[in-house]
Design a protein around this motif. Structure first.
Motif, PDB file in Angstrom:
ATOM      1  N   THR A 118       0.829  -1.202   0.000  1.00 46.77           N
ATOM      2  CA  THR A 118       0.000   0.000   0.000  1.00 46.77           C
ATOM      3  C   THR A 118       0.867   1.257   0.000  1.00 46.77           C
ATOM      4  O   THR A 118       1.925   1.298   0.626  1.00 46.77           O
ATOM      5  CB  THR A 118      -0.929   0.042   1.228  1.00 46.77           C
ATOM      6  OG1 THR A 118      -0.136   0.120   2.427  1.00 46.77           O
ATOM      7  CG2 THR A 118      -1.791  -1.196   1.298  1.00 46.77           C
ATOM      8  N   ALA A 142       1.247  -8.643   3.950  1.00 43.50           N
ATOM      9  CA  ALA A 142       0.752  -7.271   3.994  1.00 43.50           C
ATOM     10  C   ALA A 142       1.947  -6.344   4.201  1.00 43.50           C
ATOM     11  O   ALA A 142       2.655  -6.448   5.206  1.00 43.50           O
ATOM     12  CB  ALA A 142      -0.250  -7.096   5.128  1.00 43.50           C
ATOM     13  N   THR A 144       3.642  -2.147   3.381  1.00 41.22           N
ATOM     14  CA  THR A 144       3.242  -0.769   3.133  1.00 41.22           C
ATOM     15  C   THR A 144       4.442   0.151   2.969  1.00 41.22           C
ATOM     16  O   THR A 144       5.529  -0.131   3.496  1.00 41.22           O
ATOM     17  CB  THR A 144       2.345  -0.254   4.283  1.00 41.22           C
ATOM     18  OG1 THR A 144       1.859   1.054   3.949  1.00 41.22           O
ATOM     19  CG2 THR A 144       3.104  -0.163   5.602  1.00 41.22           C
ATOM     20  N   ASN A 147       3.278   4.029   7.419  1.00 35.85           N
ATOM     21  CA  ASN A 147       2.129   3.844   8.303  1.00 35.85           C
ATOM     22  C   ASN A 147       2.064   4.950   9.346  1.00 35.85           C
ATOM     23  O   ASN A 147       1.843   4.704  10.525  1.00 35.85           O
ATOM     24  CB  ASN A 147       2.179   2.469   8.978  1.00 35.85           C
ATOM     25  CG  ASN A 147       0.822   2.074   9.536  1.00 35.85           C
ATOM     26  OD1 ASN A 147      -0.198   2.252   8.880  1.00 35.85           O
ATOM     27  ND2 ASN A 147       0.802   1.539  10.742  1.00 35.85           N
ATOM     28  N   SER A 162      -1.837   5.868   3.034  1.00 33.40           N
ATOM     29  CA  SER A 162      -1.598   4.452   3.324  1.00 33.40           C
ATOM     30  C   SER A 162      -1.969   4.097   4.756  1.00 33.40           C
ATOM     31  O   SER A 162      -2.383   2.964   5.029  1.00 33.40           O
ATOM     32  CB  SER A 162      -0.140   4.082   3.042  1.00 33.40           C
ATOM     33  OG  SER A 162       0.749   4.928   3.740  1.00 33.40           O
ATOM     34  N   ASN A 166      -4.243   0.953   5.480  1.00 30.35           N
ATOM     35  CA  ASN A 166      -3.715  -0.122   6.325  1.00 30.35           C
ATOM     36  C   ASN A 166      -4.658  -0.437   7.478  1.00 30.35           C
ATOM     37  O   ASN A 166      -4.819  -1.607   7.869  1.00 30.35           O
ATOM     38  CB  ASN A 166      -2.346   0.265   6.883  1.00 30.35           C
ATOM     39  CG  ASN A 166      -1.287   0.376   5.812  1.00 30.35           C
ATOM     40  OD1 ASN A 166      -1.420  -0.183   4.739  1.00 30.35           O
ATOM     41  ND2 ASN A 166      -0.234   1.124   6.089  1.00 30.35           N
ATOM     42  N   ARG A 170      -6.176  -4.105   8.098  1.00 33.20           N
ATOM     43  CA  ARG A 170      -5.883  -4.797   9.365  1.00 33.20           C
ATOM     44  C   ARG A 170      -7.153  -5.159  10.124  1.00 33.20           C
ATOM     45  O   ARG A 170      -7.247  -6.233  10.731  1.00 33.20           O
ATOM     46  CB  ARG A 170      -4.982  -3.925  10.237  1.00 33.20           C
ATOM     47  CG  ARG A 170      -4.523  -4.643  11.503  1.00 33.20           C
ATOM     48  CD  ARG A 170      -3.690  -3.757  12.392  1.00 33.20           C
ATOM     49  NE  ARG A 170      -3.312  -4.469  13.605  1.00 33.20           N
ATOM     50  CZ  ARG A 170      -2.787  -3.891  14.677  1.00 33.20           C
ATOM     51  NH1 ARG A 170      -2.582  -2.589  14.675  1.00 33.20           N
ATOM     52  NH2 ARG A 170      -2.482  -4.602  15.738  1.00 33.20           N
ATOM     53  N   ARG A 176      -0.977  -6.834  10.494  1.00 36.30           N
ATOM     54  CA  ARG A 176      -0.343  -5.521  10.517  1.00 36.30           C
ATOM     55  C   ARG A 176       0.641  -5.435   9.349  1.00 36.30           C
ATOM     56  O   ARG A 176       1.485  -6.330   9.173  1.00 36.30           O
ATOM     57  CB  ARG A 176       0.402  -5.312  11.831  1.00 36.30           C
ATOM     58  CG  ARG A 176       1.033  -3.924  11.978  1.00 36.30           C
ATOM     59  CD  ARG A 176       1.954  -3.879  13.182  1.00 36.30           C
ATOM     60  NE  ARG A 176       1.225  -4.084  14.418  1.00 36.30           N
ATOM     61  CZ  ARG A 176       0.667  -3.115  15.136  1.00 36.30           C
ATOM     62  NH1 ARG A 176       0.772  -1.865  14.714  1.00 36.30           N
ATOM     63  NH2 ARG A 176       0.036  -3.388  16.252  1.00 36.30           N
ATOM     64  N   ALA A 177       0.535  -4.391   8.555  1.00 39.65           N
ATOM     65  CA  ALA A 177       1.403  -4.246   7.383  1.00 39.65           C
ATOM     66  C   ALA A 177       2.852  -3.998   7.796  1.00 39.65           C
ATOM     67  O   ALA A 177       3.116  -3.178   8.671  1.00 39.65           O
ATOM     68  CB  ALA A 177       0.903  -3.108   6.504  1.00 39.65           C
TER      69      ALA A 177
END
Length: 266
Positions: A118, A142, A144, A147, A162, A166, A170, A176-177
């Motif tokens: 993401t 996952a 990113t 975050n 993002s 996220n 989640r 959790r990314a």
């Protein structure tokens, strides 16, 4: 980048240079000191951000600008991950494609997706959410670009896209990314590689930024020197009231004092 060298608008359009930014980059280049301008933004490809900084008067080449998509591409390749669903547009996708990864579009039907990544994506839709969750339920990682809820912009703070995406993923998957931009060690090591420096040079780095949760945390975890500036999101009081993991070794009101110090060095 944002809050340290420049301030951009909330929609990631143009940029305005902060005091001392242009002169500092010139001084670094004159002394042959390698650097990377590292933004956690992914609204644009690295080359487009570099062009925006040049338009703001900063001497930055395309190669001197990196984003979390740059470090994500290196991280995926190192782990043999080749097929990635990207929740983001060209700014998120381009560095991954250039690295040879198979990029799956946000809401496209696809099998065998190995990771969901993401980034900046304000066009996010419910079908995009469904596709990403199905990939993760099927075993995709996952990941990113960032975050953090906010970043520094002209007029105050802007919301990180993002972070919101996220949170939705989640809440539905329980996953959790993994952050592949700042403050991850993977991102710092990617910067080292791009500067042509060995991993052993981590402790010789100087990391300058306005966000304790990003630049300070990344620097401190690696044993590098962290310099916090109050030209972005946080004031001096915020920097001094933090845990050791996020506290800056030095807090400055902006870049001019650093430029003055550098001018005294032979």
């Amino acid at each position: 980048m944002d809050g340290t060298l420049v301030l951009g608008d909330a929609a990631s359009g143009g940029h305005m240079a902060l005091p001392g930014a242009a002169a500092l980059l010139v001084a670094l280049k004159r002394r042959g000191i390698p650097f990377r301008v590292f933004t956690n933004g992914t609204a644009k490809p690295p080359a487009a951000y570099a062009a925006s900084l040049r338009a703001a008067g900063l001497d930055v080449t395309d190669a001197e600008l990196m984003t979390p998509a740059s470090s994500a591409a290196a991280w995926f390749l190192a782990r043999g991950i080749r097929r990635v669903r990207v929740l983001g547009r060209e700014g998120v996708q381009q560095p991954l494609r250039e690295a040879g990864l198979d990029v799956v579009q946000p809401g496209a039907k696809a099998e065998g997706v190995e990771a969901v990544f993401t980034g900046w994506y304000r066009e996010f839709t419910f079908p995009d959410l469904e596709a990403a969750c199905r990939d993760i339920w099927a075993g995709a990682l996952a990941t990113t670009a960032s975050n953090v809820p906010f970043f520094a912009a002209q007029g105050g703070r802007a919301i990180g896209a993002s972070f919101a995406i996220n949170a939705m993923i989640r809440s539905l998957t329980g996953k959790r990314a993994k952050v592949l931009g700042k403050p991850s060690r993977a991102a710092l090591r990617c910067a080292l590689t791009l500067m042509g420096l060995p991993m052993a040079a981590e402790k010789a780095l100087v990391v300058i930024g306005d966000d304790p949760a990003l630049e300070m945390r990344m620097a401190n975890a690696a044993g590098a020197l962290s310099i916090g500036v109050t030209s972005g999101l946080n004031d001096a009081g915020t920097f001094t009231a933090l845990t050791p993991a996020d506290a800056a070794h030095v807090v400055l009101p902006g870049l001019p004092p650093l430029l003055e110090l550098l001018s005294r060095c032979s």
